[in-house]
Design an enzyme around this catalytic site. Structure first.
Site, PDB file in Angstrom:
ATOM      1  N   GLY A   1      -1.732   2.510   6.065  1.00 31.58           N
ATOM      2  CA  GLY A   1      -2.019   1.733   7.269  1.00 31.58           C
ATOM      3  C   GLY A   1      -1.351   0.370   7.321  1.00 31.58           C
ATOM      4  O   GLY A   1      -1.758  -0.494   8.096  1.00 31.58           O
ATOM      5  N   LYS A   2      -0.302   0.162   6.527  1.00 33.93           N
ATOM      6  CA  LYS A   2       0.366  -1.134   6.472  1.00 33.93           C
ATOM      7  C   LYS A   2       0.916  -1.573   7.827  1.00 33.93           C
ATOM      8  O   LYS A   2       0.703  -2.697   8.263  1.00 33.93           O
ATOM      9  CB  LYS A   2       1.514  -1.102   5.453  1.00 33.93           C
ATOM     10  CG  LYS A   2       1.101  -0.841   4.032  1.00 33.93           C
ATOM     11  CD  LYS A   2       2.280  -0.823   3.096  1.00 33.93           C
ATOM     12  CE  LYS A   2       3.302   0.233   3.447  1.00 33.93           C
ATOM     13  NZ  LYS A   2       2.759   1.613   3.387  1.00 33.93           N
TER      14      LYS A   2
ATOM     15  N   GLU B   1       8.992  -2.778   8.016  1.00 32.70           N
ATOM     16  CA  GLU B   1       9.848  -1.961   7.176  1.00 32.70           C
ATOM     17  C   GLU B   1      10.710  -1.079   8.074  1.00 32.70           C
ATOM     18  O   GLU B   1      10.202  -0.441   8.994  1.00 32.70           O
ATOM     19  CB  GLU B   1       8.983  -1.089   6.256  1.00 32.70           C
ATOM     20  CG  GLU B   1       9.785  -0.270   5.270  1.00 32.70           C
ATOM     21  CD  GLU B   1       8.890   0.533   4.338  1.00 32.70           C
ATOM     22  OE1 GLU B   1       9.338   0.862   3.244  1.00 32.70           O
ATOM     23  OE2 GLU B   1       7.741   0.822   4.724  1.00 32.70           O
TER      24      GLU B   1
ATOM     25  N   ASP C   1       5.546  -6.034   6.332  1.00 32.97           N
ATOM     26  CA  ASP C   1       5.104  -4.670   6.082  1.00 32.97           C
ATOM     27  C   ASP C   1       5.780  -4.165   4.806  1.00 32.97           C
ATOM     28  O   ASP C   1       6.924  -3.746   4.828  1.00 32.97           O
ATOM     29  CB  ASP C   1       5.483  -3.809   7.296  1.00 32.97           C
ATOM     30  CG  ASP C   1       5.131  -2.338   7.141  1.00 32.97           C
ATOM     31  OD1 ASP C   1       4.619  -1.962   6.081  1.00 32.97           O
ATOM     32  OD2 ASP C   1       5.379  -1.585   8.089  1.00 32.97           O
ATOM     33  N   ARG C   2       5.073  -4.244   3.693  1.00 31.34           N
ATOM     34  CA  ARG C   2       5.473  -3.900   2.333  1.00 31.34           C
ATOM     35  C   ARG C   2       6.237  -5.037   1.650  1.00 31.34           C
ATOM     36  O   ARG C   2       7.080  -5.693   2.241  1.00 31.34           O
ATOM     37  CB  ARG C   2       6.279  -2.607   2.279  1.00 31.34           C
ATOM     38  CG  ARG C   2       6.596  -2.191   0.841  1.00 31.34           C
ATOM     39  CD  ARG C   2       7.002  -0.736   0.726  1.00 31.34           C
ATOM     40  NE  ARG C   2       5.818   0.119   0.611  1.00 31.34           N
ATOM     41  CZ  ARG C   2       5.763   1.369   1.039  1.00 31.34           C
ATOM     42  NH1 ARG C   2       6.774   1.902   1.647  1.00 31.34           N
ATOM     43  NH2 ARG C   2       4.665   2.073   0.862  1.00 31.34           N
TER      44      ARG C   2
ATOM     45  N   THR D   1       0.171  -0.467  10.842  1.00 26.03           N
ATOM     46  CA  THR D   1      -0.904  -0.647  11.822  1.00 26.03           C
ATOM     47  C   THR D   1      -1.594  -1.992  11.633  1.00 26.03           C
ATOM     48  O   THR D   1      -1.827  -2.726  12.603  1.00 26.03           O
ATOM     49  CB  THR D   1      -1.938   0.491  11.713  1.00 26.03           C
ATOM     50  OG1 THR D   1      -1.281   1.735  11.954  1.00 26.03           O
ATOM     51  CG2 THR D   1      -3.052   0.304  12.727  1.00 26.03           C
TER      52      THR D   1
ATOM     53  N   GLY E   1       0.817  -1.200   0.000  1.00 30.19           N
ATOM     54  CA  GLY E   1       0.000   0.000   0.000  1.00 30.19           C
ATOM     55  C   GLY E   1       0.850   1.249   0.000  1.00 30.19           C
ATOM     56  O   GLY E   1       2.028   1.221   0.372  1.00 30.19           O
TER      57      GLY E   1
ATOM     58  N   ASP F   1       8.851  -1.681  -4.675  1.00 29.98           N
ATOM     59  CA  ASP F   1       9.978  -0.828  -5.035  1.00 29.98           C
ATOM     60  C   ASP F   1      10.167  -0.774  -6.551  1.00 29.98           C
ATOM     61  O   ASP F   1      10.297   0.299  -7.136  1.00 29.98           O
ATOM     62  CB  ASP F   1      11.262  -1.343  -4.380  1.00 29.98           C
ATOM     63  CG  ASP F   1      11.206  -1.263  -2.868  1.00 29.98           C
ATOM     64  OD1 ASP F   1      11.037  -0.152  -2.353  1.00 29.98           O
ATOM     65  OD2 ASP F   1      11.302  -2.305  -2.212  1.00 29.98           O
TER      66      ASP F   1
ATOM     67  N   GLN G   1      16.383   3.598  -3.248  1.00 27.67           N
ATOM     68  CA  GLN G   1      15.738   2.430  -3.846  1.00 27.67           C
ATOM     69  C   GLN G   1      16.618   1.175  -3.731  1.00 27.67           C
ATOM     70  O   GLN G   1      16.119   0.082  -3.483  1.00 27.67           O
ATOM     71  CB  GLN G   1      15.390   2.706  -5.306  1.00 27.67           C
ATOM     72  CG  GLN G   1      14.246   3.690  -5.486  1.00 27.67           C
ATOM     73  CD  GLN G   1      12.993   3.260  -4.735  1.00 27.67           C
ATOM     74  OE1 GLN G   1      12.424   4.030  -3.970  1.00 27.67           O
ATOM     75  NE2 GLN G   1      12.556   2.049  -4.919  1.00 27.67           N
TER      76      GLN G   1
END
Length: 204
Positions: A12-13, A31, A78-79, A15, A7, A84, A54
């Protein structure tokens, strides 16, 4: 098992990752935002630091995926590693903030990395409008995020939607966080948990 939460910035990732970890006793993989040596410099001068940041993120997420696949636990990331290369780097390149030679170098490295790892067992995408993202960013009050440009967020959102529309590497769950306010409403978080369990258990 590997569950990745994707996201835009402020969707809100982190959370949701924390809430799922608390609810299911899963293991988080966050992350490393607060310890990124390039982040503050990047938001102040994106063109100068775009390639550096990156590469930093790509390296970190590749190492995370390798560790996740060695584990026998259910891990919530988280991600994802895809964001990327599919969203952030192309967006920077199109905005003229990353040189073409750097972008091509980056994409070549990404292609090599993803050929060596498996996709998540479930990808959860938190879809959000720009006003909702801005409100969340302002609410958490990170100083280095105060200079994020609106056109930057809009470009990212467009790319997220395009990427998710064509995502085919594994199971996918799209959550509209403008409607499901899981942070504030327990019934919305419960609804998300039901959707996740349906995906993981093969129910429809």
């Amino acid at each position: 098992m590997h569950i990745a939460i994707a996201g835009n910035i402020g969707s809100g990732k982190t959370t949701l990752t924390r809430m799922l970890v608390d609810h299911y006793n899963w293991t988080p993989k966050f992350e490393s935002v607060d310890y990124n040596p390039y982040l503050s410099d990047f938001y102040n001068d994106m063109e100068r630091w775009s390639f550096n940041i990156q590469i930093y993120f790509l390296n970190k997420r590749f190492l995370d995926v390798v560790e996740i696949r060695k584990s026998d636990k259910v891990i919530v990331q988280d991600r994802s590693i895809y964001e990327d290369a599919c969203i952030f780097a192309p967006n920077l390149h199109d905005m003229g903030l990353m040189a073409t030679r750097d972008f091509e170098n980056y994409q070549s490295l990404f292609s090599l990395m993803v050929s060596l790892v498996e996709a998540p067992d479930l990808l959860i995408y938190l879809k959000s409008s720009i006003p909702n993202l801005v409100a969340n960013i302002q609410k958490r009050g990170r100083e280095y995020e105060s200079s994020i440009r609106l056109d930057y967020l809009k470009g990212l959102n467009e790319r997220y939607d395009q990427w998710i529309e064509h995502y085919s590497d594994g199971k996918l769950l799209v959550i509209d966080v403008d409607k499901l306010k899981f942070q504030d409403r327990p019934e919305d978080f419960s609804a998300i948990c039901d959707k996740i369990e349906a995906q993981l258990n093969g129910l429809f």
